[in-house]
Scaffold this active site. Structure first.
Site, PDB file in Angstrom:
ATOM      1  N   GLU A 125      25.760 -36.467  15.640  1.00 15.58           N
ATOM      2  CA  GLU A 125      25.672 -37.908  15.345  1.00 15.58           C
ATOM      3  C   GLU A 125      24.270 -38.459  15.590  1.00 15.58           C
ATOM      4  O   GLU A 125      23.824 -39.378  14.928  1.00 15.58           O
ATOM      5  CB  GLU A 125      26.691 -38.690  16.169  1.00 15.58           C
ATOM      6  N   PHE A 157      42.804 -40.970  24.160  1.00 13.08           N
ATOM      7  CA  PHE A 157      42.010 -39.830  23.715  1.00 13.08           C
ATOM      8  C   PHE A 157      40.848 -40.309  22.844  1.00 13.08           C
ATOM      9  O   PHE A 157      41.034 -41.087  21.925  1.00 13.08           O
ATOM     10  CB  PHE A 157      42.885 -38.852  22.924  1.00 13.08           C
ATOM     11  N   GLN A 158      39.656 -39.853  23.161  1.00 18.48           N
ATOM     12  CA  GLN A 158      38.419 -40.231  22.462  1.00 18.48           C
ATOM     13  C   GLN A 158      38.201 -41.743  22.418  1.00 18.48           C
ATOM     14  O   GLN A 158      37.742 -42.292  21.423  1.00 18.48           O
ATOM     15  CB  GLN A 158      38.391 -39.628  21.048  1.00 18.48           C
ATOM     16  N   LYS A 213      41.374 -47.648  14.515  1.00 20.29           N
ATOM     17  CA  LYS A 213      41.957 -46.818  13.461  1.00 20.29           C
ATOM     18  C   LYS A 213      43.094 -47.533  12.727  1.00 20.29           C
ATOM     19  O   LYS A 213      43.175 -47.495  11.501  1.00 20.29           O
ATOM     20  CB  LYS A 213      42.477 -45.507  14.059  1.00 20.29           C
ATOM     21  N   MET A 251       2.929 -34.111  26.914  1.00 22.24           N
ATOM     22  CA  MET A 251       2.522 -35.341  27.606  1.00 22.24           C
ATOM     23  C   MET A 251       2.959 -35.306  29.071  1.00 22.24           C
ATOM     24  O   MET A 251       2.249 -35.798  29.955  1.00 22.24           O
ATOM     25  CB  MET A 251       3.106 -36.562  26.885  1.00 22.24           C
TER      26      MET A 251
END
Lengths: 576, 172
Positions: A66, A128-129, A178, A487
């Protein structure tokens, strides 16, 4: 509140509007906003939307993480000035875009991010999620929404796009449960956006503009400081005309590069920590500093007590909160840079004589240019960047991550046109440059796109080579390989007694083989005498190429304004 | 310094969270917050009392609040003619013998006894911050068993609204 299932039929008949699922409404709304491409990654909570993407056959770019999707969307947004659209699922899918959202927020990129969410009836149960995306992204979005009812979906999308692009651009998140994406509702996109609390000031106040012009008439040592605001406002032309008309030297911020032609005599280069001596000294000695669209970042200003000590400061910005935030401003101008510059150009023409100042500034430019020392066959990164500029004649889009390679590119690649330079300025995100290049190449198929990255940053998002392979996108990945977090190593050398704590990478992957695994041509070079040929071969190839350039490992970025000091005490200025 | 700032916002869930989140991450110190719906049910009014170092700080805070899409109007009313009130409920130790004494004390402050128990009583007081502070100080010797304060809420007075327009010209 109308329950969609019941209300849909009679209203649809009356308005001749179709009954749609939430997912259809969302995609119709995106189409109405002129969205041409979606960057994303599917998952459970966003499946109904992906089903709709499948049915409609929309242009969707599948990233492999993602974070890759959102950085690509950022690159796309930077080039097109249109909102980058990113769709991901709930929970981990959503949290994986958080870095990109914060990055877009810092660099004011217009973005609309749609995250799936668990069904409304289980929100708040640690389902969940499930992740609280509204809470997580509240401080890093311009605004965010969670859809609670199908009836507000279309209007919310409209508002999200309006907020993302207007005023100071920024990322807007829509969290879509959803069940709402499956519910039936009506697609109505006719209602105008009504946000009484959100009314950005576009036209500057005339009096303030007059005040600026009055002050300008007395200024003996004027300097323009130009930030990304000029690019967002598409005001490069006005800016260039203004600087030329009044012969004012122009210093640019890291993100402002390209707003003013890099080859012009009045161009001083980048100002700030690794800016040019000329730009920094011009700021230091200026008696009138006009900042357009820059937020006086601490990497730019150095220690505030030493910043432009002799200058009266005017600040033009569309975001009033930026004015006076870090630096005291005498002449504040709230408004769009294009509008402000147009008003300034129309203003009276007489200004104070400042030939001497212009001469001083060009003397600084001549006497203290950016420098590096050649070292036999060792490739110096600065020379690599200069050669990339020469080979492309500047006709390329360049993206970078954060770090040494970023600073060398900002210093040694001349950006003569706007929207050719994409870098993670504010957040300083490793892993940004390569996926951003993918978005840029999709937005601009005709120009060569160079993703200049470090060997470390590239390894954070290299899986997106899959996209290059799939779409045969001709992005040229240039790995500036110094086998370290350059750096970090430089700072450890300078500020931490040369203790290189976990910043060196003695064992490197075989980048060429990695490229091969993704079916991408690879070129590797470690000798200066071979560099031109390698670059030419890379650019000549019609498809994607990974060019690995092994450069001097201990090269540092100079000049430098060390933390806590001012522009007048730069280190590593060298030539004269 | 203390500043009193009123903010009109859309009456939506999560808006207070946006405000306080903004204050917290930008290190603005909140002394008190009160929130309530206005005569228009879609709009809420928040009153913030904040502690800041300088006027620049207040200005920056107001500008940042202004960037919130749900914020409709902001006013720093500290220097204006305002009515500001706070409410406190104080339960103090009070033997039956002390009740009379406490009642007369309360009367001076126009505080009211709202609950009386065997060994304690609860007083309600409204007023500005100083008055409440003074009252609490006064009843302390009896032993404060519980104290609840609402924080300040404020409105402009109908007359004598000062017009210091020199400040915050960018946004007002």
């Amino acid at each position: 509140m109308i329950h969609s299932n019941e209300a849909a039929t009679p209203q649809a008949a009356e308005n001749k509007q179709a009954v749609c699922t939430g997912s259809e409404i969302l995609l119709k709304a995106l189409a109405s906003e002129g969205v041409e491409v979606i960057f994303g990654y599917p998952g459970g909570a966003i499946l109904p939307t992906y089903d709709e993407i499948y049915k409609l056959g929309m242009n969707h770019i599948l990233a492999r993480h993602e974070q890759g999707a959102i950085h690509a969307a950022e690159g796309y947004a930077r080039i097109t000035q249109k909102p980058g659209v990113c769709i991901v699922t709930s929970g981990p899918g959503a949290t994986n875009v958080v870095t990109g959202i914060a990055d877009a927020m810092m660099d004011s990129l217009p973005m609309v991010v749609i995250t799936g969410q668990v069904a409304t009836k289980v929100i708040g149960t640690d389902a969940f999620q499930e992740a609280d995306m509204l809470g997580i992204t509240m401080p890093i979005t311009k605004h965010n929404f969670q859809i609670r009812s199908i009836d507000e979906l279309a209007q919310t999308v409209k508002e999200a796009f309006h907020i993302a692009v207007s005023g100071r651009p920024g990322p807007v998140l829509i969290d879509l449960p959803k069940d709402i994406s499956e519910k039936l509702g009506i697609f109505d996109y006719e209602e105008p956006v009504h946000l009484p609390g959100y009314q950005p000031t576009v036209k500057p106040n005339k009096q303030q503009i007059r005040k600026l012009l009055d002050k300008f008439k007395e200024a003996k040592r004027p300097v323009l400081l130009v930030g990304a605001g000029v690019l967002h406002a598409q005001a490069s032309e006005e800016l260039t005309a203004f600087a030329r008309k009044f012969q004012i030297p122009v210093a640019q911020t890291l993100l402002g590069l390209g707003a003013f032609p890099g080859e012009e005599e009045l161009h001083l280069g980048m100002a700030g920590m690794h800016g040019t001596y000329a730009a920094n000294m011009a700021l230091h000695k200026s008696d009138f500093l006009i900042n357009i669209g820059s937020r006086f970042d601490d990497r730019l200003t150095g220690a505030l007590e030493h910043f432009a000590p002799e200058a009266c400061i005017a600040h033009i910005d569309i975001d009033p909160a930026e004015i006076g935030k870090n630096v005291h401003v005498e002449i504040p101008v709230v408004g769009d840079a294009k509008e402000a510059l147009a008003m300034l150009l129309k203003g009276s023409g007489a200004i104070a004589e400042h030939d001497e100042w212009r001469k001083q500034v060009s003397d600084w430019k001549r006497d203290y240019p950016l420098w590096f020392h050649r070292d036999g066959e060792v490739i110096k990164p600065q020379e690599l960047i200069q050669k990339l500029y020469e080979h492309t004649k500047g006709e390329a889009i360049v993206t970078t991550d954060v770090g040494q390679h970023q600073m060398w590119t900002a210093q040694h690649f001349k950006f003569n046109k706007p929207n050719r330079w994409i870098t993670s300025g504010g957040l300083g995100t490793m892993g940004f440059g390569f996926p951003a290049a993918i978005g840029a190449q999709i937005a601009e198929p005709e120009l060569p796109v160079l993703a200049i990255t470090g060997d470390a940053g590239f390894q954070m998002t290299l899986q997106e080579m899959s996209i290059l392979q799939e779409l045969d996108l001709p992005v040229k990945i240039v790995i500036v390989n110094n086998a370290s977090l350059g750096m970090v190593r430089q700072w450890q050398q300078r500020f931490h007694g040369e203790r290189y704590s976990h910043s060196l990478f003695p064992i490197q992957p075989n980048f060429a083989k990695l490229a091969e695994a993704y079916n991408i041509k690879a070129v590797k070079v470690d000798k200066l005498s071979m560099l031109d040929e390698a670059i030419a071969e890379t650019l000549a190839h019609s498809g994607p190429v990974l060019l690995e350039v092994c450069v001097a490992k201990e090269e540092n970025v100079y000049p430098m304004v060390c933390p806590g000091t001012g522009h007048h005490c730069m280190e590593g200025v060298e030539p004269s | 310094m203390k500043r009193t700032i009123t903010v009109l916002v859309n009456n939506k869930s999560g808006v207070l969270n946006r405000m306080t989140g903004l204050f917290a991450r930008r290190q603005y110190n909140i002394d008190s917050i009160t929130v309530g719906v206005t005569e228009n049910p879609t709009i809420s009014r928040m009153t913030f009392v904040v502690i800041v170092d300088s006027m620049e700080n207040v200005e920056q805070m107001i500008k940042q609040l202004h960037k919130q899409v749900d914020v409709l109007k902001i006013k720093d009313i500290t220097d204006e003619a305002i009515v500001e009130r706070e409410l406190a409920l104080v339960r103090i130790g009070a033997t039956p013998q002390q009740r009379g004494e406490i009642a007369s004390l309360a009367e001076t402050f126009r505080a009211q006894a709202v609950d009386i128990g065997k060994e304690s009583m609860t007083l309600q007081i409204t007023g500005n911050n100083e008055k409440i502070e003074a009252f609490i100080e006064l009843v302390k010797p009896y032993g404060i068993q519980e104290l609840a304060r609402t924080g300040v809420t404020a409105v402009n007075r109908s007359s004598k609204i000062s017009t210091d327009t020199s400040r915050l010209t960018l946004i007002n």
